[in-house]
Scaffold this motif. Structure first.
Motif, short mmCIF file in Angstrom:
data_model
loop_
_atom_site.label_atom_id
_atom_site.label_comp_id
_atom_site.label_asym_id
_atom_site.label_seq_id
_atom_site.Cartn_x
_atom_site.Cartn_y
_atom_site.Cartn_z
N ASP A 65 0.86 -1.18 0.00
CA ASP A 65 0.00 0.00 0.00
C ASP A 65 0.90 1.24 0.00
N ARG B 78 1.11 5.74 -1.22
CA ARG B 78 0.49 6.94 -1.80
C ARG B 78 1.38 7.44 -2.92
N VAL C 299 -5.88 -8.79 -6.25
CA VAL C 299 -6.71 -7.58 -6.29
C VAL C 299 -5.83 -6.34 -6.20
N TRP C 300 -6.31 -5.25 -6.79
CA TRP C 300 -5.64 -3.96 -6.64
C TRP C 300 -6.69 -2.86 -6.68
N THR C 301 -6.42 -1.77 -5.97
CA THR C 301 -7.45 -0.76 -5.70
C THR C 301 -6.86 0.63 -5.63
N ILE C 302 -7.49 1.56 -6.34
CA ILE C 302 -7.25 2.99 -6.08
C ILE C 302 -8.50 3.47 -5.35
N GLY C 303 -8.39 3.59 -4.03
CA GLY C 303 -9.57 3.88 -3.21
C GLY C 303 -9.65 5.32 -2.74
N HIS C 304 -8.51 6.00 -2.77
CA HIS C 304 -8.44 7.38 -2.29
C HIS C 304 -7.86 8.26 -3.39
N SER D 130 -4.14 6.68 -3.56
CA SER D 130 -3.66 5.45 -2.92
C SER D 130 -3.58 4.34 -3.96
N GLN E 229 -3.16 0.23 -3.70
CA GLN E 229 -3.04 -0.91 -2.81
C GLN E 229 -3.18 -2.19 -3.62
N ARG F 83 -2.94 -6.76 -3.35
CA ARG F 83 -2.85 -7.91 -2.44
C ARG F 83 -2.71 -9.20 -3.25
#
Lengths: 400, 400
Positions: free
Chosen positions: B204, B206, B251-256, B274, B276, B278
């Motif tokens: 994770d 920024r 999985v991968w995420t741009i959550g912010h 962000s 992140q 996994r």
């Protein structure tokens, strides 16, 4: 040509930037109704009186220097952005004053001068000229507040000892505003002057994609309804589709994005974003709107997102007056042969509002590197003088 | 097999959800240290005592029901998300209690039970088991605060009348945690049980793109250094490039996302977001990191943006103990023949921490529609019972 005095004009322009001088270089902090703004307006009123003009502050603090007979109005605004440059609107006010004074001194045509209040939108957008044009009532304007919650009514009350009634626009034949371009076109081309053909129209809306908020660890990619991914896909598609529709002067911007819940470990369930686009042609604005709506719907359908589109803010493109433009073009060819162009204005200006009241036109000079609304804003003084001369030449031509 | 009592287990599981019952359906609001949480823990302690276990609260409020001799530890957590479901960790605690009790009643192997405190991270992340594992000192934990500014020290003081010292982990042979999957894999496949092979690792960080803040009207598209457009391009490219690297479980995420200045009429000068990702394989996590760093640099260079990447949070993938897994797999094939699978855990669990102290393993049951951390969270009761039987079967196998 009216014998304007470039040295006097430049000296006064530099004198004006002492009010609110700040930051680096020629930076200025002179937002509407600040101490620096009010002091600058009082100094300006003194210069107008010395030039033989009758000064008058209207109810919102816009300052007029009146020729006292049917006249051409010229000017712009002397308030600045919270962090602004020395030219922006100040240039147009001081150039107008020099032309009015030089014409008066030599028995030329009567010219009145204006510095509108709050063009930079501490409260609204081009607030002083919007109210004067009748587009926004004084009562409605009084409901506006700035970012700190200060009301417009309270702010303008700080000038109440100076102000009188609104000025009757019937005493003016037309309006010419000189301004820095705030974009890079003239500077990149090495040109001195731009005659504005139209002020672009704006479309602006908020778009919301609503998906499903989920655990960013346990939700597999194939099960996600990720609102940010919807936004990114929408952005890529409109960029590609606009290519067949736009001109080099067309612009579009996603400037605001808000995700919910906006956390590293959560698949975004909602994305709210702004979509703004500008062009001088109403038909092109409408075609772009179709593409935006179709693409947003397409992305929403494909990704199982809910789509909602907020109300659209629309300002129509405003064509500049042909007669005034012709005078500016003739004067430009004389003062800067081969180094001027016709061009749209990508930004709003006071002229957009004044055009509701009378024939209006605009003149641009280059912005170095296209920079404005920043301390670094600047223009080669030879170009400032070229603009002054075009303005003076146009007044002469209009008299003829 | 240890003769567990499914009716008694289900009855108690429903009884537990009365503490903090809320929202729709079987919803529960029982965050760590809330009145409902502490009452639920006291009720649980009563059930443990009735089952012949010696109860003990450690300094942070994790509740142990000790068999009093060298034993297998089983359990999970009974605190919930601010808006949670009835199962989540509560399922693992109640299943452990039923197995411990049934084994004790029939002279089977000794089993101890635990309900860790604050797994859901009101203060940290899996706070109770993190402190117990020694990864975070009690002094450091006491510096944590929740969203409302309440300190961890203050929160755990509300249980001071119940708590004693830390429990010595040397009395346990190993740890087995049963939990709902919180993802859709078992439910979509119509399977009852998952034996966890590893808990995925997390990376994770920024990322910041810094461009140039500009006027959205006067800055032509070819002159823009738009930080949001950089983010959108980065997103599109990593999505494409990851395809050659990932598995369906990655999985991968741009959550912010945070833009500056985040205004409709200004080209974004800065985008902070962000990133992140996994996966159960440390090598794959590293390969994805390379792609992320290369792609971000590539986009920054192409678009003349400045790139900065913050510190990377890294949690390594945690393999589950082979011996415990084999016992769970054998029991799964017996209790749910052909209807179980080996799988990674995409979420963190208390077992990640406990694995630092002793051999650990996990068992999943399906989440209907993959939903968790929501009032709607649920599992077919036949699957809950299947999970209970696998747990009991595994204990029996480990004794043999």
């Amino acid at each position: 040509m009216i014998p304007v005095n470039p040295e006097r004009f430049l000296a006064e322009l530099h004198e004006l930037r002492r009010f609110g001088a700040s930051g680096v270089g020629k930076g200025v902090v002179r937002p509407a109704y600040s101490k620096a703004d009010i002091e600058a307006r009082q100094w300006l009123a003194g210069r107008m009186k010395a030039a033989g003009l009758k000064t008058h502050f209207d109810p919102v603090g816009s300052l007029f220097g009146l020729a006292g007979e049917k006249s051409l109005l010229m000017g712009s605004h002397s308030d600045s952005q919270p962090e602004g440059g020395w030219l922006d609107g100040a240039l147009g006010v001081m150039a107008a004053l020099e032309v009015a004074r030089a014409s008066r001194e030599t028995g030329g045509p009567p010219v009145s001068v204006v510095s509108f209040q709050d063009e930079e939108g501490r409260f609204g957008v081009t607030t002083g000229s919007t109210v004067w044009s009748g587009k926004l009532s004084l009562e409605a304007a009084d409901e506006l507040t700035d970012r700190d919650g200060v009301g417009f009514a309270e702010a303008r009350a700080s000038m109440a000892h100076l102000t009188g009634d609104f000025v009757d626009p019937a005493q003016f034949d037309g309006f010419i505003e000189m301004h820095i371009e705030q974009g890079p076109w003239l500077y990149e081309a090495g040109e001195s002057v731009g005659v504005v053909e139209s002020i672009v129209g704006i479309r602006d809306m908020r778009i919301t994609f609503e998906g499903e908020q989920n655990h960013a660890g346990t939700t597999p990619m194939h099960r996600r309804r990720d609102a940010f991914q919807g936004l990114a896909e929408f952005n890529a598609r409109i960029n590609a589709r606009f290519r067949n529709v736009v001109t080099p002067a067309t612009v579009w911007t996603i400037g605001h994005v808000s995700l919910h819940p906006d956390a590293h470990s959560i698949v975004p369930g909602r994305a709210v974003f702004s979509m703004q686009w500008r062009d001088g042609d109403a038909g092109r604005l409408a075609r772009m709107e179709e593409i935006i709506r179709e693409t947003a719907q397409e992305v929403a359908t494909e990704r199982e997102l809910d789509l909602s589109i907020g109300p659209m803010l629309g300002l129509e493109p405003m064509d500049m007056d042909a007669h005034l433009r012709a005078a500016l073009e003739g004067a430009a060819e004389e003062a800067a042969p081969g180094r001027w162009r016709r061009m749209p204005s990508g930004a709003l200006h006071d002229a957009t509002n004044v055009a509701r009241l009378m024939p209006s036109a605009m003149l641009f000079v280059p912005s170095i590197d296209g920079i404005s609304h920043a301390f670094e804003e600047d223009t080669d003084e030879r170009d400032l003088v070229a603009g002054l001369k075009v303005l003076a030449g146009a007044v002469e031509r209009l008299q003829g």
